[in-house]
Design a protein around this motif. Structure first.
Motif, PDB file in Angstrom:
ATOM      1  N   GLY A  92       0.808  -1.223   0.000  1.00 54.93           N
ATOM      2  CA  GLY A  92       0.000   0.000   0.000  1.00 54.93           C
ATOM      3  C   GLY A  92       0.836   1.264   0.000  1.00 54.93           C
ATOM      4  N   TYR A 202     -12.880   0.591   2.900  1.00 50.18           N
ATOM      5  CA  TYR A 202     -11.862   0.279   1.905  1.00 50.18           C
ATOM      6  C   TYR A 202     -10.898   1.437   1.791  1.00 50.18           C
ATOM      7  N   GLY A 204      -7.579   1.045   0.288  1.00 47.03           N
ATOM      8  CA  GLY A 204      -6.582   0.921  -0.777  1.00 47.03           C
ATOM      9  C   GLY A 204      -5.263   0.316  -0.355  1.00 47.03           C
ATOM     10  N   SER A 205      -5.148  -0.144   0.901  1.00 48.06           N
ATOM     11  CA  SER A 205      -3.961  -0.938   1.259  1.00 48.06           C
ATOM     12  C   SER A 205      -4.463  -2.214   1.902  1.00 48.06           C
ATOM     13  N   MET A 206      -3.971  -3.355   1.401  1.00 49.10           N
ATOM     14  CA  MET A 206      -4.457  -4.647   1.916  1.00 49.10           C
ATOM     15  C   MET A 206      -4.247  -4.737   3.416  1.00 49.10           C
ATOM     16  N   TYR A 222     -10.069  -8.820  -3.024  1.00 49.58           N
ATOM     17  CA  TYR A 222      -9.571  -8.269  -4.280  1.00 49.58           C
ATOM     18  C   TYR A 222      -9.854  -9.385  -5.294  1.00 49.58           C
ATOM     19  N   LYS A 232      -5.157  -9.104  -8.720  1.00 46.86           N
ATOM     20  CA  LYS A 232      -3.964  -8.241  -8.625  1.00 46.86           C
ATOM     21  C   LYS A 232      -2.980  -8.712  -7.565  1.00 46.86           C
ATOM     22  N   ARG A 234      -0.568 -10.759  -4.825  1.00 48.06           N
ATOM     23  CA  ARG A 234       0.378 -11.848  -4.967  1.00 48.06           C
ATOM     24  C   ARG A 234       0.127 -12.925  -3.909  1.00 48.06           C
TER      25      ARG A 234
HETATM   26  P1  P6P Z   1      -6.432  -0.752  -6.000  1.00 45.35           P
HETATM   27  C1  P6P Z   1      -1.654  -1.798  -2.915  1.00 45.35           C
HETATM   28  O1  P6P Z   1      -1.135  -1.282  -4.131  1.00 45.35           O
HETATM   29  C2  P6P Z   1      -2.210  -3.169  -3.191  1.00 45.35           C
HETATM   30  O2  P6P Z   1      -1.205  -4.017  -3.658  1.00 45.35           O
HETATM   31  C3  P6P Z   1      -2.876  -3.737  -1.949  1.00 45.35           C
HETATM   32  O3  P6P Z   1      -2.282  -3.310  -0.783  1.00 45.35           O
HETATM   33  C4  P6P Z   1      -4.306  -3.221  -2.057  1.00 45.35           C
HETATM   34  O4  P6P Z   1      -5.251  -4.094  -1.472  1.00 45.35           O
HETATM   35  C5  P6P Z   1      -4.528  -3.108  -3.573  1.00 45.35           C
HETATM   36  O5  P6P Z   1      -3.239  -3.049  -4.184  1.00 45.35           O
HETATM   37  C6  P6P Z   1      -5.303  -1.855  -3.926  1.00 45.35           C
HETATM   38  O6  P6P Z   1      -5.496  -1.884  -5.312  1.00 45.35           O
HETATM   39  O7  P6P Z   1      -6.668  -1.287  -7.387  1.00 45.35           O
HETATM   40  O8  P6P Z   1      -7.704  -0.639  -5.180  1.00 45.35           O
HETATM   41  O9  P6P Z   1      -5.625   0.523  -5.959  1.00 45.35           O
END
Ligand code: P6P
Length: 289
Positions: A92, A202, A204-206, A222, A232, A234
């Motif tokens: 993130g 939500y 934007g960082s897992m 995701y 997306k 890994r």
């Molecule tokens: P999007 C951050 O870049 C990441 O790898 C994860 O931490 C997060 O869940 C996902 O991508 C967010 O992706 O497409 O919502 O920006």
């Protein structure tokens, strides 16, 4: 000295926690893109490279570590006999630009890398938010710590204080990535139901979004996307370690077919759809996607 896997896991967690303040010290100057791409084709920030450098240096030096894999490294770094350590050094990181949560995700495998999640002896993450916390999962359960910074002659070091055990509560929140316009019809139909039952969380960082589910119950996804059936995230650095944590806390995980811990990664940078949360919600998900 033959360091067993559990001892090696504890030593790796100690090193990551100790290094956390120095990773954070690289945030302010590390918020610009360096023009390079990592093996997953994502642009990297200075802070990504700084975090990877620090973690690679401290983890590969540890007794009992045999391999190191990172989202920022092409292949597995061989360091002798011992456990395989897989890290997302700064998950993130794009959130640094907007001052939102980011963190380090860690999986320790008692098997050569890349390994299915069943090879995990432990997993954890450090979350940089209003405060820094560390969540650590092993055979005994899931524990959250606050990470305080001690600054001495050796520089800044993180220390764990204030521990508390975590188990997954009843579902209250959801967080879905990828954008509705990219979802499959099956996932979009599932999302239509969940959005009326749970509250959106939500960021934007897992690491930040899964932490919300761990504390509040619900589901993080995701998903498989129409144009990107593997999604997306890994498997080695994100999906499997987070699945280990959520399943240890009493929840469930899926790649759409079955537990993420059973998924055989196709290489170090294998991607996978990721669904994590309460078992009842994951079961409904698997019926619909
Ligand atoms: P999007 C951050 O870049 C990441 O790898 C994860 O931490 C997060 O869940 C996902 O991508 C967010 O992706 O497409 O919502 O920006």
């Amino acid at each position: 000295m033959n360091v067993d896997a559990e001892e090696a896991f504890e030593a790796v967690v100690d090193e990551v926690v100790k290094t956390a303040p120095r990773i954070a010290d690289g945030f302010a100057d590390g918020r610009t893109y360096e023009g390079d791409e990592n093996p997953s084709g994502h642009e990297v920030l200075g802070a990504d490279l700084h975090a990877n450098r620090l973690l690679k240096e401290c983890i590969t030096d540890l007794e009992g570590v045999g391999g190191f894999a990172s989202e920022e490294e092409e292949g597995v770094v061989d360091c002798g006999d011992g456990v395989g350590v897989a890290v997302d050094p700064l998950d993130g990181s794009s959130n640094l630009v907007t001052n939102n949560p980011a963190g380090v995700i860690l999986g320790v495998y008692d098997a050569p890398l890349p390994s299915p999640g069943e090879g995990l002896v432990g997993a954890g993450y450090v979350l940089f938010g209003p405060l820094t916390t560390a969540v650590v999962a092993d055979g005994d359960g899931v524990v959250e710590y606050v990470v305080e910074t001690e600054r001495g002659e050796e520089g800044a070091e993180g220390v764990r204080v204030d521990e508390r055990e975590l188990t997954l509560p009843e579902p209250t929140v959801y967080g879905f990535g990828g954008g509705r316009e990219n979802w499959t019809d099956g996932f979009a139909g599932f999302a239509d139901e969940v959005e009326h039952e749970l509250k959106l969380r939500y960021g934007g960082s897992m690491v930040g979004d899964v932490n919300q589910v761990l504390h509040k119950g619900g589901i993080f996804a995701y998903p498989a996307l129409r144009e990107r059936p593997q999604g997306k995230l890994r498997t080695l650095f994100e999906g499997a370690p987070m699945a280990y944590i959520i399943e240890t806390a009493g929840g469930g995980s899926s790649d759409g077919e079955g537990s993420l811990l059973e998924r055989e990664p196709d290489g170090v940078h294998d991607r996978t759809p990721v669904y994590l949360g309460n078992e009842t919600v994951i079961e409904r998900l698997e019926e619909e996607v």
